[in-house]
Design a protein around this motif. Structure first.
Motif: not given
Length: 218
Positions: A134-144
């Protein structure tokens, strides 16, 4: 993502439309230039894949009309000629990208995704998901799989490109253009090094596949 394929060769048009639909695109087909303008007036497309040599109304005229009417769709022009003069001519008409026949289908898909992102298509700026990532480019957050990923800005961009491609290939050139603002020698190893770091952070099992001579995909 909505795509209009404008191609008078029936077999080619059917192959492209079938392949893109199989990857989740919404696709319409026009066999001549006049029909292409009718479709573009009736529906909003993210990308128009436009053959240059068309019956009824030439592809150049279609391109000029789409640009003049501020249709909003990005235009990927196809042609049987790959000469520099033809490429420049197509871009000067207002086309956003240019691809000479014969071409690799994977490259066509990657270019369509790239144009849709540039045009503010459906995936631009939104949360992207795929293969447990899951990637949220605007919030600069990513997880697997629920595990947070601490990615560098370039790793974020690379992962965004791969997710947005929906399993399609992202070319080496596209990665350089999108993730590195400064001029980079295409022969350099910067993409390979960044990809190694991203793979390591994503962990096992491996998610990113190298496509020799072209680029990478999930």
């Amino acid at each position: 993502m909505r795509v209009l394929i404008v191609e008078d060769e029936e077999e080619m048009a059917d192959l492209l439309a079938g392949g893109l639909r199989g990857q989740g695109f919404s696709v319409d087909v026009a066999r001549d230039g006049a029909r292409a303008l009718e479709c573009a007036a009736a529906s909003a497309y993210d990308v128009v894949v436009l053959d240059r040599d068309l019956p009824v109304l030439h592809g150049d005229a279609v391109c000029r009309t789409l640009v003049a009417t501020r249709n909003g769709a990005r235009i990927l022009m196809l042609t049987a000629s790959g000469s520099v003069a033809d490429r420049v001519g197509g871009l000067n008409l207002g086309a956003d990208d240019y691809l000479a026949k014969p071409f690799a289908y994977t490259e066509l898909v990657a270019r369509i995704h790239a144009l849709a992102r540039r045009g503010g298509g459906s995936s631009a700026g939104s949360v992207l998901e795929g293969r447990g990532v899951v990637l949220d480019p605007q919030r600069h957050l990513a997880e697997r799989d629920g595990r947070p990923l601490r990615l560098s800005p370039k790793e974020m961009i690379i992962l965004e490109l791969l997710l947005a491609a929906g399993g399609g290939v992202v070319t080496h050139t596209e990665l350089l253009d999108e993730a590195w603002e400064e001029a980079v020698d295409p022969r350099s190893s910067v993409v390979k090094v960044a990809m190694h770091g991203l793979r390591r952070k994503l962990g096992e099992p491996p998610l990113i596949e190298a496509v020799p001579g072209i680029g990478y995909r999930l």
